[in-house]
Design a protein around this motif. Sequence first.
Motif, mmCIF file in Angstrom:
data_model
loop_
_atom_site.group_PDB
_atom_site.id
_atom_site.type_symbol
_atom_site.label_atom_id
_atom_site.label_comp_id
_atom_site.label_asym_id
_atom_site.label_seq_id
_atom_site.Cartn_x
_atom_site.Cartn_y
_atom_site.Cartn_z
ATOM 1 N N ARG A 5 -8.208 -167.437 -62.759
ATOM 2 C CA ARG A 5 -8.498 -168.059 -64.053
ATOM 3 C C ARG A 5 -8.738 -166.975 -65.088
ATOM 4 O O ARG A 5 -9.468 -166.026 -64.849
ATOM 5 C CB ARG A 5 -9.739 -168.938 -63.911
ATOM 6 C CG ARG A 5 -10.128 -169.651 -65.167
ATOM 7 C CD ARG A 5 -11.354 -170.529 -64.877
ATOM 8 N NE ARG A 5 -12.007 -170.857 -66.110
ATOM 9 C CZ ARG A 5 -12.996 -170.158 -66.667
ATOM 10 N NH1 ARG A 5 -13.472 -169.104 -66.060
ATOM 11 N NH2 ARG A 5 -13.520 -170.525 -67.800
ATOM 12 N N PRO A 7 -10.640 -165.840 -68.028
ATOM 13 C CA PRO A 7 -11.845 -166.254 -68.751
ATOM 14 C C PRO A 7 -11.737 -166.069 -70.257
ATOM 15 O O PRO A 7 -12.553 -166.575 -71.005
ATOM 16 C CB PRO A 7 -12.935 -165.358 -68.164
ATOM 17 C CG PRO A 7 -12.210 -164.138 -67.700
ATOM 18 C CD PRO A 7 -10.846 -164.619 -67.265
ATOM 19 N N LEU A 9 -9.350 -167.249 -72.242
ATOM 20 C CA LEU A 9 -8.748 -168.378 -72.936
ATOM 21 C C LEU A 9 -9.714 -169.540 -73.137
ATOM 22 O O LEU A 9 -9.620 -170.252 -74.138
ATOM 23 C CB LEU A 9 -7.510 -168.853 -72.179
ATOM 24 C CG LEU A 9 -6.351 -167.861 -72.143
ATOM 25 C CD1 LEU A 9 -5.200 -168.426 -71.336
ATOM 26 C CD2 LEU A 9 -5.908 -167.526 -73.541
ATOM 27 N N GLN A 10 -10.605 -169.774 -72.208
ATOM 28 C CA GLN A 10 -11.515 -170.911 -72.334
ATOM 29 C C GLN A 10 -12.409 -170.820 -73.575
ATOM 30 O O GLN A 10 -12.536 -171.801 -74.306
ATOM 31 C CB GLN A 10 -12.366 -171.061 -71.069
ATOM 32 C CG GLN A 10 -13.322 -172.239 -71.127
ATOM 33 C CD GLN A 10 -12.583 -173.551 -71.249
ATOM 34 O OE1 GLN A 10 -11.548 -173.740 -70.640
ATOM 35 N NE2 GLN A 10 -13.105 -174.452 -72.061
ATOM 36 N N PRO A 11 -13.030 -169.683 -73.858
ATOM 37 C CA PRO A 11 -13.840 -169.618 -75.081
ATOM 38 C C PRO A 11 -13.019 -169.862 -76.345
ATOM 39 O O PRO A 11 -13.499 -170.495 -77.283
ATOM 40 C CB PRO A 11 -14.406 -168.198 -75.061
ATOM 41 C CG PRO A 11 -14.383 -167.797 -73.645
ATOM 42 C CD PRO A 11 -13.181 -168.472 -73.055
ATOM 43 N N GLU A 12 -11.769 -169.405 -76.368
ATOM 44 C CA GLU A 12 -10.935 -169.633 -77.542
ATOM 45 C C GLU A 12 -10.620 -171.114 -77.710
ATOM 46 O O GLU A 12 -10.681 -171.656 -78.814
ATOM 47 C CB GLU A 12 -9.640 -168.842 -77.425
ATOM 48 C CG GLU A 12 -8.745 -169.014 -78.633
ATOM 49 C CD GLU A 12 -7.464 -168.215 -78.527
ATOM 50 O OE1 GLU A 12 -6.649 -168.327 -79.436
ATOM 51 O OE2 GLU A 12 -7.273 -167.491 -77.536
ATOM 52 N N ARG A 13 -10.308 -171.795 -76.613
ATOM 53 C CA ARG A 13 -10.039 -173.233 -76.688
ATOM 54 C C ARG A 13 -11.281 -173.993 -77.138
ATOM 55 O O ARG A 13 -11.196 -174.950 -77.909
ATOM 56 C CB ARG A 13 -9.562 -173.760 -75.338
ATOM 57 C CG ARG A 13 -8.132 -173.393 -75.021
ATOM 58 C CD ARG A 13 -7.619 -174.175 -73.823
ATOM 59 N NE ARG A 13 -8.390 -173.945 -72.619
ATOM 60 C CZ ARG A 13 -8.095 -173.052 -71.696
ATOM 61 N NH1 ARG A 13 -7.035 -172.293 -71.822
ATOM 62 N NH2 ARG A 13 -8.838 -172.919 -70.616
ATOM 63 N N THR A 14 -12.445 -173.567 -76.669
ATOM 64 C CA THR A 14 -13.686 -174.225 -77.064
ATOM 65 C C THR A 14 -13.950 -174.031 -78.551
ATOM 66 O O THR A 14 -14.314 -174.979 -79.254
ATOM 67 C CB THR A 14 -14.859 -173.660 -76.235
ATOM 68 O OG1 THR A 14 -14.592 -173.888 -74.849
ATOM 69 C CG2 THR A 14 -16.162 -174.322 -76.619
#
Length: 101
Positions: A5, A7, A9-14
């Motif tokens: 995974r 890590p 990309l998730q903060p950017e999507r959030t």
Amino acid sequence: MSAGRDPGLQPERTRLAWRRTLLTLTVVTALAVRLASNGSPVGALVAGAAVLIWGAVLVLCWPRSTGTGPARTGGRTLPLVALGTVGLALLGLVLAVSGLW
């Protein structure tokens, strides 16, 4: 071999999701103020309440939408934003019932 995974990309999507939420609430607030600005006292109250709810949600969501840190609500941001959204929906109902639009 499974791909790990990422890590990053998730903060950017959030952040993007919180920005979309703020943009949507801004548009809804602007529409509520426009519909309520006919000079009646009820319209003024609805417009004022919509702006207050929008301001509160903006203060809650800004740190998350800009990536400057977590919201300062101890993990209660989402329920508070949902409460603000319900408040704006109720204000829309008041506008519809009172015939201001």
